[in-house]
Scaffold this motif. Structure first.
Motif, PDB file in Angstrom:
ATOM      1  N   GLY A   1      41.422 -95.093  16.172  1.00 11.10           N
ATOM      2  CA  GLY A   1      41.207 -93.775  16.756  1.00 11.10           C
ATOM      3  C   GLY A   1      41.992 -93.639  18.040  1.00 11.10           C
ATOM      4  N   GLY A   2      42.281 -92.376  18.395  1.00  6.90           N
ATOM      5  CA  GLY A   2      43.032 -92.110  19.620  1.00  6.90           C
ATOM      6  C   GLY A   2      44.489 -92.478  19.523  1.00  6.90           C
ATOM      7  N   VAL A   3      45.001 -92.637  18.305  1.00  7.91           N
ATOM      8  CA  VAL A   3      46.377 -93.078  18.124  1.00  7.91           C
ATOM      9  C   VAL A   3      47.264 -91.938  17.632  1.00  7.91           C
ATOM     10  CG1 VAL A   3      45.910 -95.514  17.775  1.00  7.91           C
ATOM     11  CG2 VAL A   3      45.779 -93.955  15.826  1.00  7.91           C
TER      12      VAL A   3
ATOM     13  N   LEU B   1      44.534 -84.498  23.849  1.00  7.31           N
ATOM     14  CA  LEU B   1      43.253 -84.003  23.330  1.00  7.31           C
ATOM     15  C   LEU B   1      42.656 -85.001  22.350  1.00  7.31           C
ATOM     16  CD1 LEU B   1      41.165 -81.697  23.104  1.00  7.31           C
ATOM     17  CD2 LEU B   1      42.653 -80.656  21.376  1.00  7.31           C
ATOM     18  N   SER B   2      43.482 -85.543  21.468  1.00 12.96           N
ATOM     19  CA  SER B   2      42.992 -86.543  20.515  1.00 12.96           C
ATOM     20  C   SER B   2      42.460 -87.775  21.228  1.00 12.96           C
ATOM     21  CB  SER B   2      44.118 -86.956  19.560  1.00 12.96           C
ATOM     22  OG  SER B   2      44.488 -85.905  18.706  1.00 12.96           O
TER      23      SER B   2
ATOM     24  N   GLU C   1      37.813 -91.028  22.702  1.00  9.96           N
ATOM     25  CA  GLU C   1      37.146 -91.842  23.713  1.00  9.96           C
ATOM     26  C   GLU C   1      35.738 -91.334  24.007  1.00  9.96           C
ATOM     27  OE1 GLU C   1      36.562 -94.868  26.544  1.00  9.96           O
ATOM     28  OE2 GLU C   1      37.995 -94.634  24.896  1.00  9.96           O
ATOM     29  N   LEU C   2      35.580 -90.017  24.063  1.00 10.12           N
ATOM     30  CA  LEU C   2      34.295 -89.439  24.453  1.00 10.12           C
ATOM     31  C   LEU C   2      33.258 -89.459  23.340  1.00 10.12           C
ATOM     32  CD1 LEU C   2      35.643 -86.379  26.448  1.00 10.12           C
ATOM     33  CD2 LEU C   2      34.399 -88.320  27.413  1.00 10.12           C
ATOM     34  N   PHE C   3      33.721 -89.398  22.082  1.00  2.92           N
ATOM     35  CA  PHE C   3      32.775 -89.184  20.988  1.00  2.92           C
ATOM     36  C   PHE C   3      32.821 -90.241  19.884  1.00  2.92           C
ATOM     37  CE2 PHE C   3      33.896 -84.987  22.777  1.00  2.92           C
ATOM     38  CZ  PHE C   3      32.665 -84.697  23.362  1.00  2.92           C
TER      39      PHE C   3
ATOM     40  N   ILE D   1      32.809 -90.100  15.667  1.00  7.01           N
ATOM     41  CA  ILE D   1      33.921 -89.154  15.545  1.00  7.01           C
ATOM     42  C   ILE D   1      35.182 -89.869  16.020  1.00  7.01           C
ATOM     43  CG2 ILE D   1      34.897 -86.956  16.333  1.00  7.01           C
ATOM     44  CD1 ILE D   1      32.018 -86.039  16.932  1.00  7.01           C
ATOM     45  N   ARG D   2      36.187 -89.923  15.158  1.00  5.77           N
ATOM     46  CA  ARG D   2      37.469 -90.523  15.539  1.00  5.77           C
ATOM     47  C   ARG D   2      38.552 -89.449  15.470  1.00  5.77           C
ATOM     48  NH1 ARG D   2      36.844 -96.026  16.252  1.00  5.77           N
ATOM     49  NH2 ARG D   2      38.423 -95.528  17.841  1.00  5.77           N
ATOM     50  N   ALA D   3      39.507 -89.545  16.374  1.00  7.18           N
ATOM     51  CA  ALA D   3      40.540 -88.513  16.483  1.00  7.18           C
ATOM     52  C   ALA D   3      41.927 -89.120  16.394  1.00  7.18           C
ATOM     53  CB  ALA D   3      40.377 -87.748  17.797  1.00  7.18           C
TER      54      ALA D   3
END
Length: 318
Positions: free
Chosen positions: A274-276, A194-195, A200-202, A207-209
């Motif tokens: 992000g994404g990590v 999900l992260s 990737e999408l936003f 927005i970083r996840a």
């Protein structure tokens, strides 16, 4: 991407240490699960640094008692049960009516290793509470996350993601025998994916996840485990109490476990990342061999799998 910075922190770093010089005045933060365990410690720490922290809870009365005396914390006055989609939607509407932005969303609530049960729509309960609820919550809060112009989404996973990749063929255990640990592992893999998808999408919306493995902490999350299971994990003290006699890189206090959550939420060291998947207040390495005791499996950070899960979730689940 899965390369330690290194951050200079360690498994012994506490949540308070992460924010000791931070001024979070003006920041709006949501913490699911913010009235118990790691979520409560994260909410308390961030509020003490000046942020406004909003806490939705499944049991409002119990949450009210836990949050009594905390400044800068607002308890959502109705039930929000992540396994009940209508309550997630209602919370989203309530938040949007009161706040014009959301700087940080911390997805801390979850359940672990429970006997087979299903939500009202028939979804297996661990994937429902740990992944699906947060998936839908993010959808409802996207307008406020975009308005923050620098939002972060922090989702808790677990070392248990090692137990299972995501099973696109039978994620609800409708056709295969149920194993509570495989189900928990799949749910925590889904949380990590999900992260990756959100980032990737936003990321163009600033927005970083991030995904967090907080460590092994004895909290109410382990209530479903037997004394025998906890003993096997070394989580029963000599005096019979639940907990650890000693701490290491994996076994932590609640404040040490919350440190990586808070670090992912506010640390400038992660600007541009992000994404990590993170652990011990740093970006975790990729888990590449069975001799490693840390790290993230490739299946939990695969961008193609993450985007597929994001797109197919409405089809896979009721």
């Amino acid at each position: 991407m899965q390369q330690p910075i290194p951050s200079g922190y360690s498994a012994r770093t506490t949540a308070n240490h992460i924010v000791k010089d931070a001024d979070l005045t003006g920041k709006i933060i949501i913490v699911t699960g913010g009235s118990a365990g790691l979520g409560l410690e994260s909410a308390r720490t961030l509020a003490a640094a000046g942020a406004k922290v909003v806490v939705p809870a499944r049991n409002v009365n119990k949450a009210s008692q836990a949050l009594t005396g905390l400044s800068n914390v607002e308890l959502y006055p109705e039930e929000m049960d992540l396994s009940k989609r209508e309550t997630v939607e209602a919370f989203g509407r309530w938040f949007q009516s009161r706040y014009d932005k959301l700087d940080i969303l911390i997805n801390s609530a979850g359940i672990m290793a429970i006997p087979l049960s299903r939500d009202e729509r028939g979804n297996e309960m661990q994937i429902s509470a740990n992944y699906l609820g947060h998936y839908h919550l993010i959808h409802h809060l996207l307008p406020q996350l975009k308005k923050a112009n620098g939002a972060r989404v922090v989702t808790l996973s677990s070392r248990a993601h090692w137990y299972s990749a995501f099973n696109f063929e039978d994620p609800n255990f409708n056709h295969s025998s149920y194993d509570k640990w495989i189900a928990y592992g799949q749910a925590k893999t889904a949380a990590a994916l999900l992260s990756v998808a959100v980032d990737e999408l936003f990321k163009e919306d600033n927005i970083r996840a991030f995904t967090v493995h907080p460590g092994s902490i004895v909290t109410g999350l382990s209530d479903a485990l037997s004394e025998e299971e906890l003993t096997a994990f070394g989580a029963i003290k000599a005096n019979g109490e639940r907990g650890y006699e000693q701490y290491d890189n994996e076994r932590k206090t609640i404040s040490e476990g919350a440190a990586t959550i808070v670090w992912c939420a506010v640390s400038p060291q992660l600007d541009g990342h992000g994404g990590v998947y993170c652990e011990n207040c740093d970006i975790a390495p990729l888990h590449t061999d069975d001799g490693m005791t840390v790290g993230v499996k490739a299946w939990a950070i695969d961008k193609a799998i993450a985007l597929r899960l994001w797109e197919e979730t409405p089809r896979l689940f009721n």
